[in-house]
Write a protein that holds these residues in place. Structure first.
Motif, short mmCIF file in Angstrom:
data_model
loop_
_atom_site.label_atom_id
_atom_site.label_comp_id
_atom_site.label_asym_id
_atom_site.label_seq_id
_atom_site.Cartn_x
_atom_site.Cartn_y
_atom_site.Cartn_z
N GLY A 1 19.62 -20.07 -35.04
CA GLY A 1 19.68 -19.01 -36.05
C GLY A 1 19.66 -17.55 -35.26
O GLY A 1 18.83 -17.48 -34.66
N ARG A 2 20.87 -16.87 -35.59
CA ARG A 2 20.80 -15.66 -34.68
C ARG A 2 21.15 -14.39 -35.60
O ARG A 2 22.10 -14.40 -36.41
CB ARG A 2 22.29 -15.57 -33.75
CG ARG A 2 22.23 -14.54 -32.97
CD ARG A 2 23.63 -14.65 -31.98
NE ARG A 2 23.46 -13.44 -31.07
CZ ARG A 2 24.50 -12.29 -31.32
NH1 ARG A 2 24.80 -12.18 -32.39
NH2 ARG A 2 24.28 -11.50 -30.42
N HIS A 3 20.04 -13.60 -35.81
CA HIS A 3 20.09 -12.35 -36.82
C HIS A 3 19.95 -11.18 -35.77
O HIS A 3 19.01 -10.83 -35.37
CB HIS A 3 18.98 -12.49 -37.78
CG HIS A 3 18.80 -11.36 -38.58
ND1 HIS A 3 19.95 -11.28 -39.33
CD2 HIS A 3 18.07 -10.54 -38.89
CE1 HIS A 3 19.77 -10.09 -40.34
NE2 HIS A 3 18.56 -9.82 -39.92
N GLY B 1 19.76 3.63 -35.26
CA GLY B 1 18.25 3.69 -35.41
C GLY B 1 18.00 2.48 -35.24
O GLY B 1 18.16 1.72 -34.20
N HIS B 2 16.76 1.95 -35.96
CA HIS B 2 15.96 0.74 -35.80
C HIS B 2 16.71 -0.26 -36.10
O HIS B 2 17.52 -0.58 -37.34
CB HIS B 2 14.80 0.79 -36.48
CG HIS B 2 13.70 -0.33 -36.36
ND1 HIS B 2 13.08 -0.40 -34.91
CD2 HIS B 2 13.31 -1.49 -36.98
CE1 HIS B 2 12.42 -1.42 -35.04
NE2 HIS B 2 12.40 -2.15 -36.21
N GLY B 3 16.94 -1.24 -35.26
CA GLY B 3 17.82 -2.48 -35.54
C GLY B 3 16.92 -3.66 -35.78
O GLY B 3 15.92 -3.63 -35.80
N SER C 1 11.65 -6.10 -27.90
CA SER C 1 10.33 -5.59 -27.78
C SER C 1 10.57 -4.36 -28.97
O SER C 1 9.32 -4.05 -29.44
CB SER C 1 10.14 -4.94 -26.47
OG SER C 1 11.39 -3.95 -26.26
N VAL C 2 11.69 -3.97 -29.22
CA VAL C 2 11.73 -3.01 -30.44
C VAL C 2 12.11 -3.29 -31.86
O VAL C 2 11.85 -3.31 -32.84
CB VAL C 2 12.31 -1.54 -29.82
CG1 VAL C 2 12.70 -0.73 -31.17
CG2 VAL C 2 11.83 -0.96 -28.83
N ASP C 3 13.31 -4.46 -31.67
CA ASP C 3 14.03 -4.48 -32.96
C ASP C 3 13.48 -5.84 -33.75
O ASP C 3 14.00 -6.21 -34.58
CB ASP C 3 15.74 -4.44 -32.39
CG ASP C 3 16.27 -3.03 -32.27
OD1 ASP C 3 15.51 -2.23 -32.56
OD2 ASP C 3 17.20 -3.15 -31.53
N SER C 4 12.78 -6.46 -32.92
CA SER C 4 12.45 -7.78 -33.64
C SER C 4 11.37 -7.50 -34.66
O SER C 4 10.37 -6.44 -34.51
CB SER C 4 11.56 -8.81 -32.60
OG SER C 4 12.69 -9.24 -31.85
#
Length: 747
Positions: free
Chosen positions: A540-542, A548-550, A619-622
């Protein structure tokens, strides 16, 4: 019947108060009689004839205040059949007779059972003009039920005015089919007397001749006139009279009568009548009578006086019938009830209805004590939670007491033990509830209610009906304990479980007409399931980046099927922190949410193990939401690469039928993809066929079994498990379910 009477239950003196206005009758002056028979046998017509003969209606057949006795419900007028239990009180010889007219159609068996509960004796109405079909299988079953509890019974043969009518043939059929091992316990008391034949060759019945008295009762003038029989009629009586006398003697408590009779002694008619009446009251002998409605302008219909005499002299008083067992609300046994107006109050709601003018009306049978207006009673509930009914354990104030007269209600001052009365404004009490003294609350053992087995899925017609939808349904099921309301959590449908198509039709019409709720019947859906046919891996790839924030989440899973009933398992086997620990529950949440929604056609996924094996994070977008979405996507990807198996619910089915229908029932169940497990004797020429059948095949079985067994079959069903559906059917069902899901999303 004249010339004798039971000394232990002699009726009181005749009074001038109309029966419909009577109140506080003494138990010995009351008879509670239920009329039983198949649809079209003439029960309601007979009730009207008895009301006319007793003066409860005028010569035009109208209730004194202007309403018609049969004008009880708009649904009944439109459908031309009775759909509810109705009470018609009449008076004869100082005795109040509560006639309980029951529907003959099998769908309304709940109304019939309520009538049997409220009555102390039963009149089985059989048509003589049904080409040998006057006694149906359902009528025989009710007869056997009455016999099991010792309820006194008599038979009334109707439709004698028909050219095809044959009283003697019908009486012989009653003796064969209802008498069982003792056909001499079901015998006629009278034979019809026919007048001159008309141009069509048919000789109408003009009177009756008593087998014991030998007197002719001529009704040709519209009033009963007694006369001596002519020689031909007298000769015709001999054989039938001998058989009747022998049947009475066999039930007599005087053991010398048989020897005296066989010795040639002429037995006193009064003695025979007294023994007959006692045998009828005990339920040991079941007389067959004849009746026909009055001619235009006449007051007394043929056989009405004889029937009224039988009821008042032969049927038991409430004093002679035991009340149902009672406990306190916690279930501890209490002493048996006596039919005593001065005893502790114990009454039961046998029917609940809504009146457009006075609100809820409860038909109540008082078994002990005296019920009075404006007093406080304790309402004890009946425990039908599975049918949408609440348990009740509350105090309520009784409204006005009344007795029905057509569509009108006449007030009565009180209702004593043994009587029936209508009670207004019992807001919480429902059918089957017990009314008792608040200081000494009681709970009566409920009568047996058949299970509703025909599902009808409904939904509000429009937004204007949504607000009244739930309230209308609640009031509907409060009136009818044979109906079950289900909010199916799997299909999200509102389902009314009914006794049959006619029952469902009446229920929907009452919702529309009585409660102002327009509803639509929709296709009933069974709760299907999905599972995986084999193990499969998927990712599963999202990943979304739009300034901005992804959002970033990738997870790898393995899915494998599990045994039936395992549900959905989730296992974490991630090593090295590929999916950070705080996001593993997020993946599980996404997987479980997707499994509940289904992976192909909106059908829940079950019996799989989902193992999280690997993944990636940023580290940021998850985030929690990103990994929930990735888990759901992974499960959908796994389903796309694997053959999904559709599971259907399978029920354990037990079908109780006469032995003659065992073969056809087994063949029919096999044709429904059922596994027949065998048949076993169930007593009295009946067998219980056991099988496991998919629910998709028995949605209408309540209707189809009735047709297959001519109304004599019953069945029960209980969920067993889900099993794989055959491939061809599964493909078709997937297509249908997918189309429905798309329609729902479009809405």
């Amino acid at each position: 019947m004249s010339g004798g009477g039971r000394k232990d239950a002699a009726p009181g003196a005749a009074g001038d108060v109309p029966a419909a206005a009577a109140g506080g009758s003494r138990p010995q002056e009351v008879r509670n009689v239920v009329l039983v028979g198949h649809s079209g046998a003439g029960k309601t017509t007979l009730v009207e004839a008895l009301a006319l003969a007793t003066g409860a209606v005028g010569r035009a057949g109208r209730v004194e205040d202007g309403g018609s006795l049969s004008d009880r419900d708009g649904i009944e007028r439109r459908q031309q059949r009775s759909v509810q239990l109705s009470l018609v009180p009449v008076e004869w010889g100082g005795v109040r007779i509560n006639l309980l007219d029951t529907p003959g159609y099998a769908d309304f068996v709940g109304e019939l059972r309520a009538g049997l509960r409220a009555a102390d004796a039963a009149l089985f109405v059989v048509s003589a003009a049904q080409d040998g079909e006057g006694i149906g299988g359902a009528t025989r079953m009710v007869w056997d039920e009455c016999a099991a509890v010792g309820m006194p019974r008599a038979v009334v043969v109707t439709h004698l005015e028909s050219a095809r009518a044959g009283f003697e043939e019908t009486a012989a059929q009653c003796a064969r089919e209802l008498g069982g091992d003792d056909p001499d316990a079901v015998l006629p008391l009278y034979l019809p007397v026919r007048g001159p034949a008309g141009p069509d060759g048919h000789a109408p019945v003009t009177g009756l001749v008593g087998l014991l008295t030998g007197r002719v009762h001529d009704y040709s003038s519209g009033e009963r006139v007694e006369a001596d029989p002519d020689p031909a009629t007298a000769a015709r009586l001999a054989g039938a009279r001998d058989r009747l006398v022998e049947g009475i003697i066999a039930e007599s408590e005087d053991e010398t009568l048989m020897d005296r009779y066989l010795g040639g002694e002429a037995l006193d008619t009064g003695t025979l009548l007294a023994d007959l009446e006692r045998a009828v009251a005990r339920g040991g002998f079941h007389p067959v009578l004849a009746a026909a409605p009055a001619a235009e302008g006449a007051r007394q219909g043929l056989g009405t006086v004889e029937l009224l005499e039988l009821v008042t002299r032969g049927f038991p008083t409430p004093l002679e019938r035991a009340a149902p067992p009672v406990t306190d609300p916690e279930g501890h046994p209490r002493p048996a009830l006596a039919c005593d107006p001065d005893g502790p109050l114990a009454a039961e709601v046998v029917r609940t209805a809504s009146d457009p003018y006075v609100g809820r009306l409860s038909l109540v049978r008082v078994f002990s004590g005296t019920l009075r207006p404006d007093e406080t009673v304790h309402v004890s509930g009946h425990g039908l939670r599975d049918r949408g009914h609440e348990d009740h354990d509350v105090d309520e104030r009784v409204g006005a007491l009344s007795s029905p007269s057509g569509r009108q209600q006449r007030p009565v001052p009180s209702a004593s033990a043994g009587d029936l009365v209508c009670v207004a404004r019992l807001a919480r009490a429902e059918t089957g509830d017990t009314l008792s003294d608040p200081d000494h609350p009681l709970l009566m053992a409920p009568w047996r209610m058949p299970d509703p087995l025909l599902p009808v899925a409904i939904e509000a017609h429009g937004n204007a009906d949504e607000d009244k939808f739930s309230q209308g349904l609640a009031r509907l099921v409060a009136e009818d304990p044979t109906m079950r309301l289900e909010q199916n959590p799997d299909t999200h449908q509102v389902v009314l479980w009914c006794m049959g198509e006619a029952h469902a039709e009446v229920a929907l019409e009452r919702l529309r007409g009585r409660y102002g709720v327009r509803v639509d019947a929709v296709e009933h859906r069974v709760p299907l399931r999905e599972t995986f046919g084999r193990a499969v891996s998927a990712r599963g790839r999202h990943v979304k980046q739009s300034g901005g924030h992804g959002q970033f989440a990738i997870c790898d899973i393995e899915v494998e099927p599990l045994p039936a009933g395992s549900g959905v398992e989730f296992v974490d086997r991630v090593v090295g922190g590929a999916v950070p620990r705080q996001f593993v529950p997020s993946v599980e949440k996404g997987v479980r949410a997707q499994a509940e929604r289904g992976v192909t056609a909106g059908i829940p996924l079950v019996d799989v193990r989902v193992t999280l094996t690997d993944g990636k994070a940023h580290s940021v977008d998850s985030s929690d939401a990103a990994f929930q979405t990735a888990g759901a996507l992974a499960l959908r990807e796994a389903a796309a690469g694997c053959g999904i198996r559709l599971l259907e619910p399978v029920d354990e089915v037990g079908v109780l039928v006469p032995d003659a229908y065992v073969g056809p029932v087994m063949s029919d169940l096999s044709g429904r993809r059922g596994r027949v497990l065998g048949a076993e004797p169930a007593g009295a020429g009946r067998s219980l066929v056991r099988a496991e059948v998919p629910e998709t095949e028995i949605g209408r079985y309540a209707v189809e079994l009735r047709s297959l067994s001519h109304g004599t079959g019953r069945f029960s069903r209980h969920y067993a498990r889900h099993e794989p559906m055959p491939t061809q059917l599964a493909a078709k069902m997937h297509h249908l379910e997918g189309a429905e899901e798309q329609t729902a999303r479009a809405r």
